[in-house]
Scaffold this active site. Structure first.
Site, short mmCIF file in Angstrom:
data_model
loop_
_atom_site.label_atom_id
_atom_site.label_comp_id
_atom_site.label_asym_id
_atom_site.label_seq_id
_atom_site.Cartn_x
_atom_site.Cartn_y
_atom_site.Cartn_z
N HIS A 8 -10.11 9.97 5.26
CA HIS A 8 -8.72 11.53 6.42
C HIS A 8 -10.23 11.79 6.29
CE1 HIS A 8 -5.32 9.11 4.29
NE2 HIS A 8 -4.95 9.77 5.88
N HIS B 251 0.89 -1.72 0.08
CA HIS B 251 -0.08 -0.05 0.02
C HIS B 251 0.77 1.48 0.02
CE1 HIS B 251 -3.24 2.92 0.89
NE2 HIS B 251 -2.54 2.96 2.36
#
Length: 773
Positions: free
Chosen positions: A709, A656
């Site tokens: 986020h 990732h």
């Protein structure tokens, strides 16, 4: 000789700002209460710096979220989609501010957040300014003025700090074609000049303008922009002293430009660009001017105690040419990147007195700066402060805690074959399709699930001894099984165990590797209210015992679906730690890579068929100058391959990566040879995929389909649209469906809703592609 500081940590010594911000977002405290917390932190910071003996104390280095976002608000660089928060409404500045940072989804509003990316080569994240062709700038926020006045009322005349105009533009992004954001300087500069004039009228003597872009490769247009900006500032605000701050590297090809800009003082970072000092002292135009030279000798980005002899040698070189009256002593950069206060570390079982004596946090670095300013130009060799410092430096250099010959020997014995998988990806993919039996557009998450207060309390109670290990593990097992059952019911294809046992994706591993030590209160801001407590690599690294097998194997035993083993990669562990500075970073990374390799092999032996080795910091570690990239990328990619290459072809290796512009390093990303790469793309609306498409990236890709986020929940339609956009550039057999990062910081209700929409979108895409066939 004056001392000064470029910036100070703003979350508070006990993370007061983090706690207040999250309470405000949850509706538990008012705006006034949040602002009160911020004001109290600022006041403590100013007083602490004054007490340490710092001559020029910064203001406006405080931020409720991010200094670049503060600048966007200051100059009115507010994207069109947020105008509805302004029009006809008063007292909405804070709502607007947090909407730009986090998005907003309530009271009939649904507005996406701005992009976020890494601040140069640090682990700090900033909110990316957005620019359009006919961008207008207008003074909007008076934060810098208000904080200067706030300090004045406390009897402290500060040095206001601003992200400077050229760097601000270069940090941003054009949101439409047909122009270069640097062309906006002529429209932007009047707002800066208006603010500088007001600061001067209110009694400011010095203003610090941060132009770290001067350590980058700049083209002619950017160089001309810098000349224009500072000539205009000097012309319009001639009585204000401008301290031009560069940091994070050497000036190199920009040295003559920086040396000759019309400013009162130039700051250079000699901890990461020592060559700039002799070069600036050889620049006759600078030497013959009246400009001051600020020498950043105390490392603002690491935690090792300053070697006073080395720093005083640097300062003396400058004194010999310029004279003591033209020297300023400072940290290399803002101390934002350092933990707050070493005096808060009381647990000798966590941080031994011997190793603690080698360190200095932000508060201690202030005293180092002040001490160096006093010692410079004196006969300091018998001074008690100097002698004590040198004893600490020698103690670290000769300590037998640091070196392990068997670890060094293992690194020396690495062979080329150790970096290679058994077969190329084309063959591995065929084998994995047969063995893993995953559907088209397989879905997964990046690893972590929300860490509730209850989960955090379990770890805290275990640490304090009020909960037995047996009780703790039983409770964590319940959390893991619950998350597994929930994922199964939702229809996720490759599950994760949720990482409920982990405090942090790097700290968790550091606690299980030799060569690391930890702090209790060494928090550093990563973004917004997100703080991390980086481990400290002080010595040679090895893995004494398996680190993740217990929980990965438990999770897999409780599901017939595939469960990923979750690891953090060697480069990210390096980048997100405070690293020893007594050997090359490559050597330390390869030591970590061998430890992760051992864990990968053990996971495979335990029956884990999918293993994710996260490397979100690969690009973050990229040198700021392109001429240095090749060497770094070679060893960084090799470290990942070293960690991943010990398994069979049928074991699927994922990685990732986040906050990365991949265009210029895509060949290195491909060279990592992960079977599947998941990347953050949602805030950029899949723009990052263009690099993979242009390169014809051969391996499988999971572009993040929603922004973790932000607390807003994406709709099925918008996720579907992103997947369809991805399908235009990624072959169907290579496309995965996943969020853009781990979900640790989110709350369960929004996580459940977002993932449900994600799975619905994946199923719709499968149906449409199946029908199309």
């Amino acid at each position: 000789m004056l001392s000064h500081n470029l910036g100070y940590p703003r979350v508070g010594s006990q993370r007061e700002l983090k706690k207040a911000s999250e309470q405000f977002w949850a509706g538990k405290i008012t705006k006034d209460e949040l602002q009160k917390t911020g004001r109290e932190i600022r006041h403590r910071n100013w007083q602490l710096q004054k007490d340490a003996g710092i001559d020029l104390i910064p203001s406006n280095d405080f931020s409720l979220y991010d200094q670049v976002l503060d600048t966007s608000l200051m100059v009115g660089a507010i994207p069109e989609r947020y105008q509805q928060l302004i029009d006809g409404k008063s007292n909405r500045e804070l709502d607007l501010y947090f909407a730009m940072a986090r998005g907003v989804q309530h009271d009939g509003l649904d507005i996406k957040a701005m992009e976020m990316t890494k601040w140069f080569d640090t682990n700090y994240h900033y909110i990316v300014p957005e620019f359009v062709k006919n961008q207008e700038f207008n003074r909007y926020s008076d934060k810098v003025i208000l904080e200067f006045e706030d300090a004045k009322q406390k009897g402290i005349f500060t040095k206001p700090v601003l992200v400077a105009p050229v760097t601000f533009l270069l940090l941003g992004k054009e949101k439409e074609d047909g122009f270069n954001r640097i062309s906006l300087l002529e429209k932007l500069l009047p707002v800066y000049i208006e603010i500088l004039k007001e600061l001067a009228s209110r009694g400011a003597e010095w203003v610090q303008l941060d132009e770290p872009c001067l350590v980058l490769d700049l083209g002619k247009e950017e160089q001309e922009a810098l000349k224009f900006a500072y000539q205009k500032i000097q012309q319009d605000v001639p009585n204000l002293k401008i301290l031009l701050a560069t940091y994070f590297g050497a000036l190199n090809t920009n040295l003559s430009l920086a040396a000759n800009l019309p400013v009162a003082a130039l700051h250079i970072d000699v901890t990461r660009g020592a060559e700039s000092l002799p070069e600036i002292l050889e620049n006759q135009e600078f030497v013959n001017s009246s400009k001051l030279l600020s020498i950043g000798v105390v490392d603002g980005r690491n935690i090792w105690k300053n070697d006073y002899k080395k720093s005083l040698d640097f300062i003396q070189q400058a004194i010999n040419i310029l004279g003591a009256e033209r020297i300023l002593v400072a940290p290399s950069s803002s101390l934002l990147h350092s933990p707050h206060d070493l005096d808060l570390e009381h647990n000798e079982a966590v941080l031994t007195p011997e190793i603690k004596n080698w360190m200095a946090f932000a508060k201690q670095k202030l005293h180092e700066v002040a001490a160096l300013a006093k010692l410079a130009g004196t006969d300091y060799k018998t001074d008690t402060v100097f002698v004590t410092n040198q004893k600490a430096i020698e103690s670290r250099r000769t300590s037998n805690l640091i070196h392990k010959q068997e670890v060094k020997d293992r690194v020396s014995a690495i062979k080329e074959d150790d970096f290679e998988r058994l077969s190329p990806f084309s063959l591995r993919q065929t084998i994995q399709l047969e063995k893993l039996k995953l559907p088209l557009f397989p879905s997964t998450t990046i690893g972590s699930f929300p860490q509730t207060d209850e989960v955090r309390q379990l770890r805290a109670r275990l640490k304090k001894g009020t909960l037995s290990l047996e009780e703790y593990e039983s409770r964590i097992e319940e959390e893991v099984i619950s998350s597994i059952r929930w994922q199964e019911a939702l229809g996720i294809d490759v599950l994760v165990h949720g990482e409920f046992e982990r405090n942090d994706m790097v700290e968790y591993f550091g606690e299980r590797l030799s060569g690391f030590v930890f702090t209790e209160n060494g928090w550093v801001q990563s973004y917004g209210s997100r703080c991390v407590k980086p481990p400290i690599i002080f010595g040679d690294v090895e893995r004494p015992a398996p680190m993740t097998i217990r929980w990965s194997a438990f999770a897999q035993a409780n599901s017939e679906k595939l469960v990923k083993g979750m690891l953090t990669g060697p480069v990210t562990i390096l980048q997100w730690s405070f690293v020893r500075d007594d050997q090359p970073r490559k050597d330390t990374t390869f030591q970590i890579g061998l430890a992760i390799r051992d864990e990968v092999i053990d996971l495979e032996k335990a029956g884990i068929k999918v293993i994710q080795i996260d490397e979100p910091a690969i690009r973050e570690g990229l040198p700021l100058r392109k001429s240095d990239w090749k060497i770094y990328l070679k060893w960084a990619v090799d470290a990942f391959r070293l960690s991943a290459a010990g398994v069979s072809d049928q074991t699927q290796i994922h990685t990732h990566m986040c906050y990365s512009e991949f265009n210029d390093i895509i060949d290195s990303i491909a060279a990592m040879d992960a079977d599947v790469i998941t990347i953050e793309t949602s805030r950029s609306q899949m723009e990052l995929l263009d690099a993979f498409a242009d390169f014809n990236y051969p391996n499988e890709i999971g572009p993040g389909v929603y922004d973790i986020h932000s607390p807003r929940v994406p709709t099925v339609d918008e996720i579907t649209a992103l997947l369809e956009k991805a399908l235009n550039v990624i072959p169907a057999r290579n496309l995965w469906v996943n969020p853009d990062c781990g979900l640790k910081t989110r709350k369960w209700p929004e996580t459940e809703a977002a993932l449900r929409n994600m799975i619905t979108a994946a199923n719709l895409l499968r149906e449409s592609v199946t029908i199309a066939k």
